[in-house]
Write a protein that holds these residues in place. Structure first.
Motif, short mmCIF file in Angstrom:
data_model
loop_
_atom_site.label_atom_id
_atom_site.label_comp_id
_atom_site.label_asym_id
_atom_site.label_seq_id
_atom_site.Cartn_x
_atom_site.Cartn_y
_atom_site.Cartn_z
N GLN A 147 6.63 6.99 -9.68
CA GLN A 147 5.97 6.07 -8.75
C GLN A 147 6.06 4.63 -9.23
O GLN A 147 6.20 3.71 -8.43
N LEU A 148 6.01 4.48 -10.54
CA LEU A 148 6.12 3.15 -11.15
C LEU A 148 7.48 2.53 -10.84
O LEU A 148 7.58 1.34 -10.52
N ALA A 149 8.49 3.36 -10.89
CA ALA A 149 9.86 2.89 -10.61
C ALA A 149 9.98 2.39 -9.17
O ALA A 149 10.78 1.50 -8.88
N LEU A 150 9.17 2.94 -8.26
CA LEU A 150 9.19 2.50 -6.86
C LEU A 150 8.32 1.26 -6.65
O LEU A 150 8.55 0.47 -5.74
N PHE A 151 7.30 1.15 -7.48
CA PHE A 151 6.32 0.07 -7.38
C PHE A 151 6.95 -1.28 -7.81
O PHE A 151 6.76 -2.31 -7.14
N ILE A 152 7.68 -1.27 -8.91
CA ILE A 152 8.20 -2.51 -9.51
C ILE A 152 9.07 -3.34 -8.56
O ILE A 152 8.83 -4.54 -8.41
N LEU B 169 2.56 12.83 -16.03
CA LEU B 169 2.90 11.48 -16.48
C LEU B 169 4.29 11.10 -15.95
O LEU B 169 4.56 9.94 -15.65
N GLY B 170 5.15 12.11 -15.84
CA GLY B 170 6.48 11.89 -15.26
C GLY B 170 6.38 11.42 -13.81
O GLY B 170 7.15 10.56 -13.37
N ASP B 171 5.40 11.96 -13.08
CA ASP B 171 5.18 11.53 -11.68
C ASP B 171 4.72 10.07 -11.63
O ASP B 171 5.13 9.31 -10.75
N VAL B 172 3.87 9.69 -12.60
CA VAL B 172 3.42 8.29 -12.66
C VAL B 172 4.63 7.39 -12.88
O VAL B 172 4.79 6.35 -12.24
N SER B 173 5.49 7.82 -13.78
CA SER B 173 6.71 7.05 -14.09
C SER B 173 7.60 6.90 -12.85
O SER B 173 8.14 5.83 -12.58
N ILE C 5 -11.06 3.43 -11.54
CA ILE C 5 -9.91 2.78 -10.91
C ILE C 5 -10.16 2.79 -9.40
O ILE C 5 -10.55 3.81 -8.83
N LYS C 6 -9.96 1.63 -8.81
CA LYS C 6 -10.27 1.49 -7.38
C LYS C 6 -9.05 1.87 -6.54
O LYS C 6 -7.91 1.62 -6.95
N PRO C 7 -9.27 2.44 -5.36
CA PRO C 7 -8.13 2.73 -4.49
C PRO C 7 -7.46 1.43 -4.05
O PRO C 7 -8.13 0.40 -3.95
N PRO C 8 -6.17 1.45 -3.77
CA PRO C 8 -5.46 0.20 -3.47
C PRO C 8 -6.01 -0.56 -2.27
O PRO C 8 -5.99 -1.78 -2.24
N LEU D 225 0.83 -1.22 0.00
CA LEU D 225 0.00 0.00 0.00
C LEU D 225 0.86 1.26 0.00
O LEU D 225 0.48 2.27 -0.60
N SER D 226 2.02 1.19 0.65
CA SER D 226 2.87 2.38 0.73
C SER D 226 3.39 2.81 -0.65
O SER D 226 3.72 3.97 -0.85
N VAL D 227 3.47 1.87 -1.60
CA VAL D 227 3.88 2.26 -2.96
C VAL D 227 2.68 2.37 -3.90
O VAL D 227 2.71 3.12 -4.88
N ALA D 228 1.62 1.60 -3.59
CA ALA D 228 0.44 1.63 -4.47
C ALA D 228 -0.34 2.94 -4.33
O ALA D 228 -0.86 3.46 -5.32
N ARG D 229 -0.41 3.48 -3.10
CA ARG D 229 -1.16 4.73 -2.88
C ARG D 229 -0.60 5.89 -3.71
O ARG D 229 -1.35 6.54 -4.43
N PRO D 230 0.72 6.17 -3.60
CA PRO D 230 1.25 7.28 -4.41
C PRO D 230 1.08 7.06 -5.91
O PRO D 230 0.84 8.00 -6.66
N TYR D 231 1.19 5.79 -6.32
CA TYR D 231 1.00 5.46 -7.74
C TYR D 231 -0.44 5.77 -8.17
O TYR D 231 -0.68 6.39 -9.20
N TYR D 232 -1.39 5.36 -7.32
CA TYR D 232 -2.82 5.60 -7.58
C TYR D 232 -3.10 7.11 -7.68
O TYR D 232 -3.77 7.57 -8.60
N LEU D 233 -2.53 7.87 -6.73
CA LEU D 233 -2.76 9.32 -6.72
C LEU D 233 -2.11 9.99 -7.94
O LEU D 233 -2.70 10.90 -8.55
N ALA D 234 -0.91 9.50 -8.30
CA ALA D 234 -0.23 10.06 -9.49
C ALA D 234 -1.03 9.77 -10.75
O ALA D 234 -1.16 10.63 -11.64
#
Lengths: 136, 55
Positions: free
Chosen positions: A105-110, A99-103, B43-46, A63-72
């Motif tokens: 967050q993606l780098a932290l998610f993987i 989109l750069g922010d999504v990228s 899109i659903k929240p995590p 969740l700690s990485v998914a939340r920022p990704y979701y918000l981005a």
């Protein structure tokens, strides 16, 4: 002579509209892939939790990485909607920035997903596509 | 670029200038619709993917 002028104007219009459509389509494709991979990945992790293979602390880590990704993603989508309604260089730049922010967050998610043996091929592909668009 | 010119010329020959303009307008219109954008917003929240302990 008149036909030549009309042809020239039409060609310019077509080239401009193609450039806009191309970026619009690329942006849409990235957001669409980002949404589907996020949903698939978190569904897989949710299933792992139900099977007892993911502890509460693992879930918190995800969740700690998914939340920022979701918000981005949400922020980038909002910017894309503005760009879609009004495709100007400014709205395109605003969308590209988010989109750069999504990228990021993606780098932290993987790496987190790699720990749980979750398939990250699509996410890595998404990262490549996003970075390619950002470099344009 | 020359290919675009040829296509436009063919459109004008076949449908006339007003028809060609109309067709180009339709082609250049984005295939992305509002429905597609609405789909992206679903899109659903995590947190909704997990069973979280009650606080």
């Amino acid at each position: 002579m008149r036909t030549k002028k009309i042809l020239a104007v039409l060609t310019v219009l077509l080239v401009i509209s193609c450039a806009t459509t191309s970026f619009q389509k690329a942006g849409y494709d990235i957001l669409s892939t980002a949404k589907v991979t996020y949903d698939t990945t978190l569904s897989a992790l949710g299933a792992l939790q139900k099977q007892g293979k993911l502890s509460d602390s693992d879930v918190q880590k995800v969740l700690s990485v998914a939340r920022p990704y979701y918000l981005a993603y949400r922020a980038a989508l909002a910017a894309y909607n503005v760009y879609y309604a009004n495709p100007t260089p400014q709205t395109q730049a605003d969308f590209t920035k988010l989109l750069g922010d999504v990228s990021t967050q993606l780098a932290l998610f993987i790496p987190i997903l790699d720990q749980y043996m979750i398939e990250t091929t699509n996410l890595k592909l998404l990262q490549t596509k996003t970075n390619t668009l950002l470099k344009k | 670029m020359p290919q675009a010119v040829i296509i436009i010329a063919q459109l004008i020959l076949q449908y006339g200038i007003p028809g060609a303009i109309q067709i180009i307008g339709l082609i250049s219109k984005s295939s992305i619709t509002q429905a597609d954008l609405d789909e992206l917003a679903k899109i659903k929240p995590p947190e909704s993917y997990f069973v979280l302990p009650m606080k």
